[in-house]
Design a protein around this motif. Structure first.
Motif, PDB file in Angstrom:
ATOM      1  N   UNK A   1       0.791  -1.195  -0.150  1.00 49.39           N
ATOM      2  CA  UNK A   1       0.169   0.012   0.001  1.00 49.39           C
ATOM      3  C   UNK A   1       0.834   1.204   0.063  1.00 49.39           C
ATOM      4  N   UNK A   2       0.298   2.209   0.179  1.00 45.36           N
ATOM      5  CA  UNK A   2       0.931   3.690   0.049  1.00 45.36           C
ATOM      6  C   UNK A   2       2.322   3.796   1.116  1.00 45.36           C
ATOM      7  N   UNK A   3       3.368   3.948   0.541  1.00 42.86           N
ATOM      8  CA  UNK A   3       4.439   3.817   1.298  1.00 42.86           C
ATOM      9  C   UNK A   3       4.663   5.033   2.415  1.00 42.86           C
ATOM     10  N   UNK A   4       4.105   6.228   2.033  1.00 46.14           N
ATOM     11  CA  UNK A   4       4.259   7.398   3.164  1.00 46.14           C
ATOM     12  C   UNK A   4       3.501   6.765   4.247  1.00 46.14           C
ATOM     13  N   UNK A   5       2.516   5.700   4.414  1.00 47.01           N
ATOM     14  CA  UNK A   5       1.721   5.539   5.633  1.00 47.01           C
ATOM     15  C   UNK A   5       1.933   4.045   5.904  1.00 47.01           C
ATOM     16  N   UNK A   6       3.213   3.374   5.365  1.00 46.28           N
ATOM     17  CA  UNK A   6       3.346   2.115   5.656  1.00 46.28           C
ATOM     18  C   UNK A   6       4.045   1.818   6.782  1.00 46.28           C
ATOM     19  N   UNK A   7       3.666   0.953   7.508  1.00 46.48           N
ATOM     20  CA  UNK A   7       4.574   0.495   9.072  1.00 46.48           C
ATOM     21  C   UNK A   7       5.678  -0.359   8.861  1.00 46.48           C
ATOM     22  N   UNK A   8       6.120  -0.467   9.725  1.00 52.24           N
ATOM     23  CA  UNK A   8       7.515  -1.610   9.849  1.00 52.24           C
ATOM     24  C   UNK A   8       6.976  -3.025   9.526  1.00 52.24           C
TER      25      UNK A   8
ATOM     26  N   UNK B   1      19.001  -3.348  -4.549  1.00 53.31           N
ATOM     27  CA  UNK B   1      18.526  -2.202  -5.082  1.00 53.31           C
ATOM     28  C   UNK B   1      17.308  -1.498  -4.822  1.00 53.31           C
ATOM     29  N   UNK B   2      16.338  -2.470  -4.677  1.00 49.76           N
ATOM     30  CA  UNK B   2      15.014  -2.314  -4.099  1.00 49.76           C
ATOM     31  C   UNK B   2      14.970  -1.563  -2.646  1.00 49.76           C
ATOM     32  N   UNK B   3      15.864  -2.242  -1.565  1.00 52.86           N
ATOM     33  CA  UNK B   3      15.948  -1.900  -0.250  1.00 52.86           C
ATOM     34  C   UNK B   3      16.645  -0.431  -0.386  1.00 52.86           C
ATOM     35  N   UNK B   4      17.771  -0.155  -1.125  1.00 56.05           N
ATOM     36  CA  UNK B   4      18.336   0.752  -1.295  1.00 56.05           C
ATOM     37  C   UNK B   4      17.365   1.999  -1.593  1.00 56.05           C
ATOM     38  N   UNK B   5      16.448   1.913  -2.614  1.00 56.95           N
ATOM     39  CA  UNK B   5      15.686   2.752  -2.896  1.00 56.95           C
ATOM     40  C   UNK B   5      14.660   3.155  -1.970  1.00 56.95           C
ATOM     41  N   UNK B   6      13.952   2.171  -1.122  1.00 51.57           N
ATOM     42  CA  UNK B   6      13.214   2.480  -0.024  1.00 51.57           C
ATOM     43  C   UNK B   6      14.005   3.060   1.130  1.00 51.57           C
ATOM     44  N   UNK B   7      15.129   3.024   1.502  1.00 50.23           N
ATOM     45  CA  UNK B   7      15.792   3.417   2.557  1.00 50.23           C
ATOM     46  C   UNK B   7      15.744   5.021   2.101  1.00 50.23           C
TER      47      UNK B   7
ATOM     48  N   UNK C   1      11.234  11.637   6.085  1.00 55.62           N
ATOM     49  CA  UNK C   1      11.779  12.386   7.507  1.00 55.62           C
ATOM     50  C   UNK C   1      12.219  13.590   7.133  1.00 55.62           C
ATOM     51  N   UNK C   2      13.207  13.850   6.482  1.00 54.97           N
ATOM     52  CA  UNK C   2      13.765  15.111   5.845  1.00 54.97           C
ATOM     53  C   UNK C   2      12.723  16.130   5.666  1.00 54.97           C
ATOM     54  N   UNK C   3      11.849  15.606   4.730  1.00 59.03           N
ATOM     55  CA  UNK C   3      10.750  16.387   4.405  1.00 59.03           C
ATOM     56  C   UNK C   3       9.652  16.849   5.204  1.00 59.03           C
ATOM     57  N   UNK C   4       9.806  16.103   6.514  1.00 58.99           N
ATOM     58  CA  UNK C   4       8.247  16.185   7.462  1.00 58.99           C
ATOM     59  C   UNK C   4       7.281  15.365   6.897  1.00 58.99           C
ATOM     60  N   UNK C   5       7.249  14.523   5.933  1.00 63.01           N
ATOM     61  CA  UNK C   5       6.307  13.710   5.657  1.00 63.01           C
ATOM     62  C   UNK C   5       5.801  12.450   6.662  1.00 63.01           C
ATOM     63  N   UNK C   6       6.736  12.125   7.507  1.00 62.67           N
ATOM     64  CA  UNK C   6       6.899  11.370   8.566  1.00 62.67           C
ATOM     65  C   UNK C   6       7.888  11.289   9.491  1.00 62.67           C
ATOM     66  N   UNK C   7       7.813  10.719  10.797  1.00 60.83           N
ATOM     67  CA  UNK C   7       8.854  10.784  12.068  1.00 60.83           C
ATOM     68  C   UNK C   7       9.872   9.593  12.015  1.00 60.83           C
ATOM     69  N   UNK C   8       9.075   8.627  11.466  1.00 57.16           N
ATOM     70  CA  UNK C   8       9.979   7.377  11.684  1.00 57.16           C
ATOM     71  C   UNK C   8      10.374   6.807  10.550  1.00 57.16           C
ATOM     72  N   UNK C   9      11.257   5.903  10.490  1.00 55.03           N
ATOM     73  CA  UNK C   9      11.819   5.285   9.168  1.00 55.03           C
ATOM     74  C   UNK C   9      11.433   3.639   9.451  1.00 55.03           C
ATOM     75  N   UNK C  10      10.111   3.269   8.657  1.00 53.13           N
ATOM     76  CA  UNK C  10       9.914   1.928   8.608  1.00 53.13           C
ATOM     77  C   UNK C  10      10.957   0.830   7.921  1.00 53.13           C
ATOM     78  N   UNK C  11      11.723   1.407   7.237  1.00 55.37           N
ATOM     79  CA  UNK C  11      12.666   0.608   6.419  1.00 55.37           C
ATOM     80  C   UNK C  11      13.702  -0.217   7.097  1.00 55.37           C
ATOM     81  N   UNK C  12      13.949   0.265   8.663  1.00 58.15           N
ATOM     82  CA  UNK C  12      14.638  -0.620   9.318  1.00 58.15           C
ATOM     83  C   UNK C  12      14.055  -1.947   9.635  1.00 58.15           C
ATOM     84  N   UNK C  13      12.835  -2.338   9.124  1.00 60.88           N
ATOM     85  CA  UNK C  13      12.485  -3.559   9.168  1.00 60.88           C
ATOM     86  C   UNK C  13      13.094  -4.571   8.105  1.00 60.88           C
ATOM     87  N   UNK C  14      13.760  -3.711   7.117  1.00 62.47           N
ATOM     88  CA  UNK C  14      14.235  -4.512   5.907  1.00 62.47           C
ATOM     89  C   UNK C  14      15.671  -4.915   6.339  1.00 62.47           C
ATOM     90  N   UNK C  15      15.955  -6.220   5.694  1.00 65.00           N
ATOM     91  CA  UNK C  15      17.348  -6.811   5.698  1.00 65.00           C
ATOM     92  C   UNK C  15      18.551  -6.005   5.263  1.00 65.00           C
TER      93      UNK C  15
END
Length: 292
Positions: free
Chosen positions: A38-45, A65-71, A78-92
């Protein structure tokens, strides 16, 4: 799909000078992830943790490559204030190994040049063009896309350099050998007029696909397996053989147009024999002196 992706891609284009192909690849990776979570800007870990399962059949380099794009996307959010957390930490964090470049021996390169030179002696335009293409691929290490899109205005007049526009629109100066200058001069004498490109074709300029075909056809005529030879392999040969000749890695980085020297370091694996010989010959304790 999501405006956050559009904003991210606009940032890459404006701030990093990302090329159109790079932006298209990022879009495919990010929108493909949205198809799963679903929408990446609202996706959870937890949402992102489902992605590796969806990528199970993909090559490790593709997953990396896909993980790099998501990170990068979430760093932007986060830099743009669209969200405060980084769910990409759930990725290997896959350790994708960069494939080692194919290389050609000096004898194989000599065979290619002998065939090209013998054929160019006929002064047929196609044969003269092939020699000029080969000289620039091996003699200057140009990427295929850089070579086919060279404008006539890039041809050196007073200084033995080409001005190349590479990835991301970055320009660099590339030395042109005397051999390459001579081959270009021969080509200019028989080259069709009416085009701004050094290697014109009916559509615009010689296509990258056609360049690949021409190089492989030359390899076959030179008695070399065409599967071993491509424009990119000739670029690798340029880099490898310069290192063997003692070129500095930083200089090679500049010549190849690599933004990161880590990309250039891939060539050092083929130079191990020279490095061992260098240590044995030049180290202060070399020369047969025994340890005290």
């Amino acid at each position: 799909m999501g405006s956050a992706i559009d904003s991210f891609l606009a940032m890459l284009a404006a701030e990093r000078g990302a090329a159109a192909n790079t932006l298209a690849a990022y879009r495919r990776d990010l929108e493909g992830s949205e198809d799963v979570v679903g929408a990446l800007e609202t996706a959870s870990r937890e949402d992102l943790a489902r992605l590796p399962g969806a990528w199970a059949d993909l090559a490790p380099a593709t997953v990396a490559r896909k993980i790099s794009a998501l990170r990068q996307f979430y760093g932007f959010c986060i830099d743009d204030g669209l969200r405060e957390d980084d769910p990409s930490t759930a990725l290997p964090r896959p350790q994708a190994r960069r494939p080692l470049p194919k290389i050609l021996t000096h004898a194989e390169v000599e065979a290619l040049f002998k065939t090209a030179e013998d054929e160019a002696a006929s002064e047929r335009p196609a044969a003269v063009r092939m020699l000029a293409l080969l000289e620039l691929l091996y003699g200057s290490g140009l990427r295929a896309t850089e070579l086919v899109a060279l404008p006539v205005s890039a041809v050196p007049r007073d200084a033995p350099f080409l001005t190349i526009t590479g990835k991301g629109g970055q320009q660099r100066m590339v030395p042109v050998s005397r051999r390459a200058q001579a081959a270009i001069s021969r080509w200019m004498e028989v080259r069709p007029g009416g085009s701004v490109f050094l290697f014109p074709s009916r559509a615009k300029h010689l296509s990258r696909i056609r360049l690949y075909q021409l190089v492989k056809e030359l390899a076959a005529r030179a008695g070399i397996d065409p599967a071993k030879v491509s424009p990119h392999v000739l670029r690798h040969a340029f880099a490898t053989h310069l290192l063997e000749g003692g070129a500095d890695l930083r200089v090679l980085q500049t010549l190849l147009g690599h933004a990161d020297i880590a990309t250039t370091q891939i060539y050092t694996h083929v130079d191990s024999a020279r490095l061992v010989a260098l240590v044995n010959e030049r180290h202060p304790l070399a020369g047969g002196r025994g340890a005290s």
